[in-house]
Write a protein that holds these residues in place. Sequence first.
Motif, PDB file in Angstrom:
ATOM      1  N   PRO A  78     -17.782 -13.363  28.788  1.00 16.46           N
ATOM      2  CA  PRO A  78     -17.302 -12.672  27.656  1.00 16.46           C
ATOM      3  C   PRO A  78     -17.364 -11.108  27.754  1.00 16.46           C
ATOM      4  N   GLU A  79     -18.235 -10.805  29.014  1.00 11.15           N
ATOM      5  CA  GLU A  79     -18.556  -9.549  29.186  1.00 11.15           C
ATOM      6  C   GLU A  79     -18.995  -9.386  30.742  1.00 11.15           C
ATOM      7  N   PHE A  80     -19.275  -8.236  31.272  1.00 11.71           N
ATOM      8  CA  PHE A  80     -19.552  -8.163  32.701  1.00 11.71           C
ATOM      9  C   PHE A  80     -21.223  -7.931  32.882  1.00 11.71           C
ATOM     10  N   TYR A 110     -13.287 -16.303  22.047  1.00  9.50           N
ATOM     11  CA  TYR A 110     -12.459 -16.916  21.018  1.00  9.50           C
ATOM     12  C   TYR A 110     -12.533 -16.052  19.762  1.00  9.50           C
ATOM     13  N   ASP A 111     -12.149 -14.942  19.904  1.00  8.83           N
ATOM     14  CA  ASP A 111     -11.840 -14.019  18.594  1.00  8.83           C
ATOM     15  C   ASP A 111     -10.586 -14.459  17.807  1.00  8.83           C
ATOM     16  N   GLU A 112     -10.710 -14.168  16.653  1.00 14.14           N
ATOM     17  CA  GLU A 112      -9.458 -14.541  15.828  1.00 14.14           C
ATOM     18  C   GLU A 112      -8.257 -13.485  16.344  1.00 14.14           C
ATOM     19  N   TYR A 115      -4.325  -7.642  15.942  1.00 15.31           N
ATOM     20  CA  TYR A 115      -3.802  -6.308  16.652  1.00 15.31           C
ATOM     21  C   TYR A 115      -5.217  -6.039  17.586  1.00 15.31           C
ATOM     22  N   GLY A 116      -5.002  -5.823  18.609  1.00 15.76           N
ATOM     23  CA  GLY A 116      -5.902  -5.441  19.594  1.00 15.76           C
ATOM     24  C   GLY A 116      -7.452  -6.196  19.789  1.00 15.76           C
ATOM     25  N   ARG A 117      -7.276  -7.551  19.486  1.00 13.68           N
ATOM     26  CA  ARG A 117      -8.159  -8.257  19.690  1.00 13.68           C
ATOM     27  C   ARG A 117      -7.599  -9.598  20.260  1.00 13.68           C
ATOM     28  N   TRP A 122      -9.115  -7.519  29.092  1.00 10.47           N
ATOM     29  CA  TRP A 122      -9.396  -6.609  30.563  1.00 10.47           C
ATOM     30  C   TRP A 122     -10.671  -5.702  30.238  1.00 10.47           C
ATOM     31  N   GLN A 123     -11.471  -5.631  31.030  1.00  7.45           N
ATOM     32  CA  GLN A 123     -12.419  -4.464  31.179  1.00  7.45           C
ATOM     33  C   GLN A 123     -12.486  -3.770  32.403  1.00  7.45           C
ATOM     34  N   ALA A 124     -12.543  -2.258  32.368  1.00  9.91           N
ATOM     35  CA  ALA A 124     -13.027  -1.654  33.529  1.00  9.91           C
ATOM     36  C   ALA A 124     -14.510  -1.221  33.182  1.00  9.91           C
ATOM     37  N   ASN A 125     -15.232  -1.852  34.023  1.00 17.19           N
ATOM     38  CA  ASN A 125     -16.784  -1.855  33.622  1.00 17.19           C
ATOM     39  C   ASN A 125     -17.550  -1.112  34.550  1.00 17.19           C
ATOM     40  N   TYR A 126     -18.411   0.042  34.066  1.00 15.47           N
ATOM     41  CA  TYR A 126     -19.118   0.605  35.040  1.00 15.47           C
ATOM     42  C   TYR A 126     -20.896   0.247  34.711  1.00 15.47           C
ATOM     43  N   ALA A 270     -24.909   0.318  15.022  1.00 13.21           N
ATOM     44  CA  ALA A 270     -25.629  -0.890  15.684  1.00 13.21           C
ATOM     45  C   ALA A 270     -24.345  -1.279  16.326  1.00 13.21           C
ATOM     46  N   ARG A 271     -24.707  -2.001  17.506  1.00 11.46           N
ATOM     47  CA  ARG A 271     -23.700  -2.954  18.374  1.00 11.46           C
ATOM     48  C   ARG A 271     -24.116  -4.023  18.432  1.00 11.46           C
ATOM     49  N   GLY A 272     -23.170  -5.224  18.524  1.00 17.19           N
ATOM     50  CA  GLY A 272     -23.490  -6.629  18.404  1.00 17.19           C
ATOM     51  C   GLY A 272     -24.408  -7.339  19.537  1.00 17.19           C
ATOM     52  N   GLY A 314     -24.878   1.247  30.831  1.00 21.77           N
ATOM     53  CA  GLY A 314     -23.372   1.132  31.218  1.00 21.77           C
ATOM     54  C   GLY A 314     -22.120   1.259  30.099  1.00 21.77           C
ATOM     55  N   VAL A 315     -20.962   1.151  30.535  1.00 18.29           N
ATOM     56  CA  VAL A 315     -19.911   1.349  29.598  1.00 18.29           C
ATOM     57  C   VAL A 315     -18.626   0.309  30.148  1.00 18.29           C
ATOM     58  N   ALA A 316     -18.028  -0.431  29.018  1.00 13.55           N
ATOM     59  CA  ALA A 316     -16.896  -0.958  29.310  1.00 13.55           C
ATOM     60  C   ALA A 316     -15.989  -0.331  28.886  1.00 13.55           C
ATOM     61  N   GLN A 317     -14.560  -0.135  29.595  1.00 11.01           N
ATOM     62  CA  GLN A 317     -13.442   0.694  28.913  1.00 11.01           C
ATOM     63  C   GLN A 317     -12.530  -0.705  28.838  1.00 11.01           C
ATOM     64  N   GLY A 318     -12.116  -0.856  27.504  1.00 13.87           N
ATOM     65  CA  GLY A 318     -11.026  -2.028  27.056  1.00 13.87           C
ATOM     66  C   GLY A 318      -9.726  -1.738  27.520  1.00 13.87           C
ATOM     67  N   VAL A 319      -9.320  -2.080  28.594  1.00 10.60           N
ATOM     68  CA  VAL A 319      -8.033  -1.882  29.252  1.00 10.60           C
ATOM     69  C   VAL A 319      -6.899  -2.330  28.408  1.00 10.60           C
TER      70      VAL A 319
HETATM   71  P1  HAM Z   1     -18.003  -4.477  23.898  1.00 10.38           P
HETATM   72  O1  HAM Z   1     -18.010  -3.457  22.852  1.00 10.38           O
HETATM   73  O2  HAM Z   1     -18.195  -5.843  23.504  1.00 10.38           O
HETATM   74  O3  HAM Z   1     -19.069  -3.907  24.972  1.00 10.38           O
HETATM   75  O4  HAM Z   1     -16.653  -4.565  24.725  1.00 10.38           O
HETATM   76  C1  HAM Z   1     -16.130  -3.068  25.333  1.00 10.38           C
HETATM   77  C2  HAM Z   1     -14.585  -3.118  24.741  1.00 10.38           C
HETATM   78  O5  HAM Z   1     -14.036  -4.226  25.458  1.00 10.38           O
HETATM   79  C3  HAM Z   1     -14.141  -2.736  23.687  1.00 10.38           C
HETATM   80  O6  HAM Z   1     -14.352  -1.586  23.200  1.00 10.38           O
HETATM   81  C4  HAM Z   1     -12.804  -3.272  23.626  1.00 10.38           C
HETATM   82  O7  HAM Z   1     -11.997  -2.314  24.081  1.00 10.38           O
HETATM   83  C5  HAM Z   1     -12.771  -4.350  24.650  1.00 10.38           C
HETATM   84  N1  HAM Z   1     -12.831  -5.579  24.041  1.00 10.38           N
HETATM   85  C6  HAM Z   1     -13.859  -6.311  23.623  1.00 10.38           C
HETATM   86  N2  HAM Z   1     -13.475  -7.247  22.904  1.00 10.38           N
HETATM   87  C7  HAM Z   1     -12.133  -7.576  22.887  1.00 10.38           C
HETATM   88  C8  HAM Z   1     -11.153  -8.527  22.334  1.00 10.38           C
HETATM   89  N3  HAM Z   1     -11.337  -9.535  21.840  1.00 10.38           N
HETATM   90  N4  HAM Z   1      -9.850  -8.030  22.833  1.00 10.38           N
HETATM   91  C9  HAM Z   1      -9.403  -6.994  23.264  1.00 10.38           C
HETATM   92  N5  HAM Z   1     -10.396  -5.998  23.877  1.00 10.38           N
HETATM   93  C10 HAM Z   1     -11.827  -6.327  23.695  1.00 10.38           C
HETATM   94  C11 HAM Z   1     -19.428  -4.881  26.025  1.00 10.38           C
HETATM   95  O8  HAM Z   1     -18.586  -5.674  26.706  1.00 10.38           O
HETATM   96  C12 HAM Z   1     -20.557  -4.286  26.935  1.00 10.38           C
HETATM   97  N6  HAM Z   1     -20.670  -5.464  28.171  1.00 10.38           N
HETATM   98  C13 HAM Z   1     -20.383  -2.866  27.306  1.00 10.38           C
HETATM   99  C14 HAM Z   1     -21.367  -2.326  28.141  1.00 10.38           C
HETATM  100  C15 HAM Z   1     -21.524  -2.276  29.675  1.00 10.38           C
HETATM  101  N7  HAM Z   1     -22.678  -1.970  27.571  1.00 10.38           N
HETATM  102  C16 HAM Z   1     -23.325  -1.640  28.879  1.00 10.38           C
HETATM  103  N8  HAM Z   1     -22.717  -1.870  29.954  1.00 10.38           N
END
Ligand code: HAM
Length: 432
Positions: A78-80, A110-112, A115-117, A122-126, A270-272, A314-319
Amino acid sequence: MPAFRTVRGMRDFLPQEAERMRHVEQVSRKLAQLYGYEEVITPVVELYNLLAAKSGEEIRERMYTFKDLGGRKVALRPEFTASVARLVATKMRNEPKPVKLFCVGSLYRYDEPQYGRFREFWQANYEFIGSSKPEADVEALILTKDLMDKLGLRDYWFKIGHVGILRGILSQEGVTEEQQNRIMQLLDKKLWEEALTVIRGSGASQNCLATLKKVFETKGKDFSQTLKRAEESVQDYEKAVAAVENLREILELTAESGVKLEVTIEAGFARGLEYYTGIIFETYVPEIEIALSGGGRYDKLIELFGGEPTPALGVAQGVDRIVLAMDKQRIPSKVARERRVVVIPVDEESRAKAIGLSSMLRGAGLSVEVEVMGRKVSKALSDADRKAVAHAVIVGPEELKEGKVVLRDMKKREQRVVKIKNLCEEILGSSK
Ligand code: HAM
């Protein structure tokens, strides 16, 4: 046979959409190189326990989980961050620090669908591993700003907080980590009242509740003023004061470096994800309510996966969401069209020569398509017009006898006979 559709929440990307996604991906990758990040590729399928360890209840419940044929409980990532932390705790354990790793790819939640979810996104993750210094935190912010700028996005802003503020207060009050995680989940969903109910139930003092209420209200665009207010609110909680100090140091260093960031500080942000230990941030544009990117510091995760104690962030950019933001702001992705060429044989005898010439032109770096539908030249030319091709090379027996072809400039609608040996230069010269 019924007409098949994609599975709910899954999308096809048709050529123009795919091109926009890949454009963001390519700019992200280029940026990774500029900042010294090396790319790694990790698997889509990982052990469930790895992904679930610190991802937080929300993501944990939404993972695509299954038993593989060997009986292992696995999930689609679900993430990197968990995968990269695993790498650093194991195969890259002895790498000299800092280690800077970039990855890009698809993720599954498995989000509902809305729009945008999406369920596949895809993420570009650093990930920036090994430094606990504020300069590392600053770099993650600046890198994110750079990406937005390079993509041409406007009016974006950063929402910034520090998990140490809330966790500092709650841990001093003896609230267990499990309860803290629950509270953070609720706050992430902006369910303030529900969060306060859990806090009350956890035996926190009246002072704690009053402090938290003030913290939730502490927001502002001026970071010095907002952090001053935050510090006053949390003065009875040592760790929370330290968290505010840490945030101030990061933001002052950013300001002193001359980089201008549009920020909103939220002391109760807060972040999840449960692994964060320090700064947390997200980016937004006015046109879209949901975050384009998200990140933060996680100093304990690598250790949890069996590595050395290693600070990291780190940071993930939501492509996908960045593409949506670019659409809203009407930003075209820059794809070079001027070097596209079609090669059209006028008859069957000229086909082989047309294929040969197309290879020669591709060798010179041009993007070349050969007419393969057997159409007349006029039809093939109107198709080339439709595709916004820059040049057509028309290959016919008359010109071939003299080692020549017809070169047509599609935009100017002019054509002339040119020697085959000069063809590449003629095309490249006129598309400069
Ligand atoms: P996150 O906030 O869960 O963080 O996701 C980062 C970005 O991924 C969100 O801002 C959004 O643009 C995109 N994203 C997440 N869920 C969805 C979805 N269901 N549909 C479309 N885009 C989505 C992380 O994932 C952390 N791993 C970030 C991180 C990296 N923290 C430290 N290193």
